[in-house]
Design an enzyme around this catalytic site. Structure first.
Site, PDB file in Angstrom:
ATOM      1  N   TYR A  36     -33.013  78.906  30.207  1.00  0.00           N
ATOM      2  CA  TYR A  36     -33.082  80.390  30.837  1.00  0.00           C
ATOM      3  C   TYR A  36     -34.202  80.908  30.937  1.00  0.00           C
ATOM      4  O   TYR A  36     -35.494  80.800  29.765  1.00  0.00           O
ATOM      5  CB  TYR A  36     -31.870  80.453  30.340  1.00  0.00           C
ATOM      6  N   ARG A  40     -18.411  70.236  23.373  1.00  0.00           N
ATOM      7  CA  ARG A  40     -17.164  69.257  23.934  1.00  0.00           C
ATOM      8  C   ARG A  40     -16.323  68.479  22.824  1.00  0.00           C
ATOM      9  O   ARG A  40     -15.246  68.581  23.380  1.00  0.00           O
ATOM     10  CB  ARG A  40     -18.401  68.448  24.392  1.00  0.00           C
TER      11      ARG A  40
HETATM   12  C1  LIG Z   1     -18.642  71.852  29.948  1.00  0.00           C
HETATM   13  C2  LIG Z   1     -20.099  72.601  29.298  1.00  0.00           C
HETATM   14  C3  LIG Z   1     -20.359  73.676  29.603  1.00  0.00           C
HETATM   15  C4  LIG Z   1     -21.380  74.537  28.700  1.00  0.00           C
HETATM   16  N1  LIG Z   1     -22.281  75.273  28.823  1.00  0.00           N
HETATM   17  C5  LIG Z   1     -23.305  76.718  27.770  1.00  0.00           C
HETATM   18  C6  LIG Z   1     -23.211  77.678  27.592  1.00  0.00           C
HETATM   19  O1  LIG Z   1     -22.956  78.449  28.677  1.00  0.00           O
HETATM   20  N2  LIG Z   1     -24.301  77.912  27.068  1.00  0.00           N
HETATM   21  C7  LIG Z   1     -24.592  77.000  26.399  1.00  0.00           C
HETATM   22  O2  LIG Z   1     -26.082  76.834  25.797  1.00  0.00           O
HETATM   23  N3  LIG Z   1     -24.286  75.946  25.966  1.00  0.00           N
HETATM   24  C8  LIG Z   1     -23.270  75.668  27.176  1.00  0.00           C
HETATM   25  N4  LIG Z   1     -23.267  74.339  26.884  1.00  0.00           N
HETATM   26  C9  LIG Z   1     -23.729  73.562  25.829  1.00  0.00           C
HETATM   27  C10 LIG Z   1     -23.575  73.525  24.228  1.00  0.00           C
HETATM   28  O3  LIG Z   1     -23.213  74.683  23.581  1.00  0.00           O
HETATM   29  C11 LIG Z   1     -23.384  72.399  23.509  1.00  0.00           C
HETATM   30  O4  LIG Z   1     -24.776  72.925  23.542  1.00  0.00           O
HETATM   31  C12 LIG Z   1     -23.712  71.136  23.571  1.00  0.00           C
HETATM   32  O5  LIG Z   1     -22.603  70.510  24.548  1.00  0.00           O
HETATM   33  C13 LIG Z   1     -24.316  70.259  22.521  1.00  0.00           C
HETATM   34  O6  LIG Z   1     -23.300  70.035  21.282  1.00  0.00           O
HETATM   35  P1  LIG Z   1     -21.892  69.086  21.618  1.00  0.00           P
HETATM   36  O7  LIG Z   1     -23.095  67.960  21.260  1.00  0.00           O
HETATM   37  O8  LIG Z   1     -21.029  69.827  20.554  1.00  0.00           O
HETATM   38  O9  LIG Z   1     -21.128  68.851  22.475  1.00  0.00           O
HETATM   39  C14 LIG Z   1     -22.310  74.041  27.760  1.00  0.00           C
HETATM   40  C15 LIG Z   1     -21.536  72.348  27.308  1.00  0.00           C
HETATM   41  C16 LIG Z   1     -20.168  72.345  28.162  1.00  0.00           C
HETATM   42  C17 LIG Z   1     -20.190  70.737  27.619  1.00  0.00           C
END
Ligand SMILES: Cc1cc2nc3c(=O)[nH]c(=O)nc-3n(C[C@H](O)[C@H](O)[C@H](O)COP(=O)(O)O)c2cc1C
Length: 397
Positions: free
Chosen positions: A168, A344
């Site tokens: 970003y 997730r």
């Molecule tokens: C559907 C979805 C939307 C996401 N939107 C954002 C977001 O708006 N801003 C952000 O920093 N990360 C966003 N992420 C990333 C998550 O915050 C996180 O960094 C990423 O999913 C890895 O973490 P996890 O393995 O616990 O899912 C998004 C992830 C998913 C799956």
């Protein structure tokens, strides 16, 4: 050993436990204002036991939205945000808002305004040129962050997370790949970090000391020539020395050039192609594999790089990325991380934390198919459990 379910201080705020729901864009704000569906989303997370939920990406300026159906922080958004904060508080969790400027990741066509970057470039996904920020833009956007943060404070948010990651705008400036400027904002790491550090300072000065302030920072852009350790570690040291933040959340990857590096697991290319308009769908079919290579999933996949930062700074750190199991959370605490963030796993099972705490679960059911990534266009959810789109209603008053 630190108990992840015991209450903990995040700067001035006490969280009921050390587990934070990371920002996952909710995709239920068609008019760029809070809707009942957004409130419901975060109520579920709060009722499900997380210490704090994070309202995903709140743009600080209209052209800084990822696309038009994304809240940008303006006085009209405050009453809805206050309702949202109150609903989360009523269920015992704290609430954070992720603020930022999408820069080159912004969908210029949808926003009706050019995307901004550290330098001029062409974005093959939006098929449009990105305009280079002038110093006037930089000054204005620093102020926009402070203004947005003040509105969240007014709405009763406990914490603010500044998005300095995923390429970003602030992260594009940090990246040697996306920033070849020759002025005070380009070149050395010190120069590339200047914009991000100004934003952090301005936000802290604006909100004072009663609201917690964190930043989401990239360990590695996951693209050739991008930010990577040891520069990302040095950046963490700079932020610590500046003394304005209560914690850093460690991430990686590039929403601009390598989104799968953020997630690992399957690349949902077919789902993604389906939501693109025809011309972009064609471009995606040609370049999709390059843009979205699959990376094997591993539990806590950022841990090794995060441990390097852990060794380099004393400030509180939030481990993120592929945390799905209770023993991973416990190991993170034992290794000196003060908090974990989960995306997730809690999107699939918002009540996972309460069940872990009650001894009813030791791991989540997320299979990292990543089809939730594409669900942001029809209401973010686990599409395996909830195939039907979420239809967002009228904004709340
Ligand atoms: C559907 C979805 C939307 C996401 N939107 C954002 C977001 O708006 N801003 C952000 O920093 N990360 C966003 N992420 C990333 C998550 O915050 C996180 O960094 C990423 O999913 C890895 O973490 P996890 O393995 O616990 O899912 C998004 C992830 C998913 C799956």
């Amino acid at each position: 050993m630190t108990d992840p379910f015991a209450s903990a201080r995040l700067g001035p705020v006490t969280l009921r436990n050390r587990i934070i729901k990371s920002a996952t864009f909710e995709g239920v704000v068609p008019s760029a204002l809070v809707t009942p569906e957004l409130i419901e989303f975060h109520q579920r997370v709060a009722a499900g036991g997380a210490g704090m939920t994070t309202v995903a990406y709140l743009a600080v300026a209209p052209e800084g939205r990822t696309h038009a159906a994304c809240i940008w922080l303006r006085p009209a958004a405050v009453p809805g945000l206050a309702r949202l904060a109150a609903a989360v508080h009523a269920r015992g969790a704290a609430i954070s808002g992720q603020i930022g400027h999408a820069g080159p990741v912004a969908n210029a066509a949808s926003n009706g305004a050019p995307a901004l970057g550290a330098v001029r470039s062409f974005n093959p996904m939006s098929m449009r040129a990105t305009r280079a920020c002038t110093e006037t833009d930089i000054d204005r956007i620093v102020g926009d962050h402070a203004h947005g943060a003040r509105l969240l404070k007014e709405a009763g948010f406990d914490a603010i997370e500044i998005h300095l990651a995923h390429n970003y705008l602030a992260s594009a400036f940090l990246s040697p790949r996306f920033n070849t400027r020759r002025d005070a904002y380009g070149g050395s790491l010190e120069n590339r970090a200047r914009f991000a550090r100004r934003i952090v300072r301005a936000v802290r000065d604006e909100i004072g000391t009663q609201v917690a302030l964190t930043a989401k920072v990239s360990l590695h852009d996951g693209v050739p020539g991008g930010l990577r350790p040891p520069e990302s570690t040095e950046f963490a040291r700079m932020l610590e020395a500046d003394g304005a933040l209560d914690a850093l959340e460690l991430t990686g990857g590039s929403s601009l050039a390598n989104p799968m590096y953020l997630f690992r697991g399957d690349a949902p290319r077919a789902d993604f192609a389906r939501v693109l308009p025809p011309l972009r769908r064609l471009a995606f079919r040609m370049f999709g594999k390059r843009f979205m290579p699959a990376y094997p999933f591993a539990e806590a996949y950022f841990r090794d790089m995060a441990l390097t930062v852990r060794a380099a700074v004393k400030m509180p750190l939030i481990l993120l990325g592929g945390i799905n199991r209770l023993d991973t959370i416990q190991r993170a605490m034992a290794e000196g991380f003060q908090f974990v963030a989960m995306g997730r796993a809690l999107l699939r099972e918002p009540d996972l934390i309460a069940r872990m705490q009650a001894g009813e679960a030791t791991s989540g059911n997320c299979v990292h198919c990543n089809r939730c990534m594409v669900s942001i266009y029809s209401g973010s959810r686990c599409v395996l459990d909830h195939p039907a789109p979420i239809v967002a209603g009228e904004p709340v008053a």
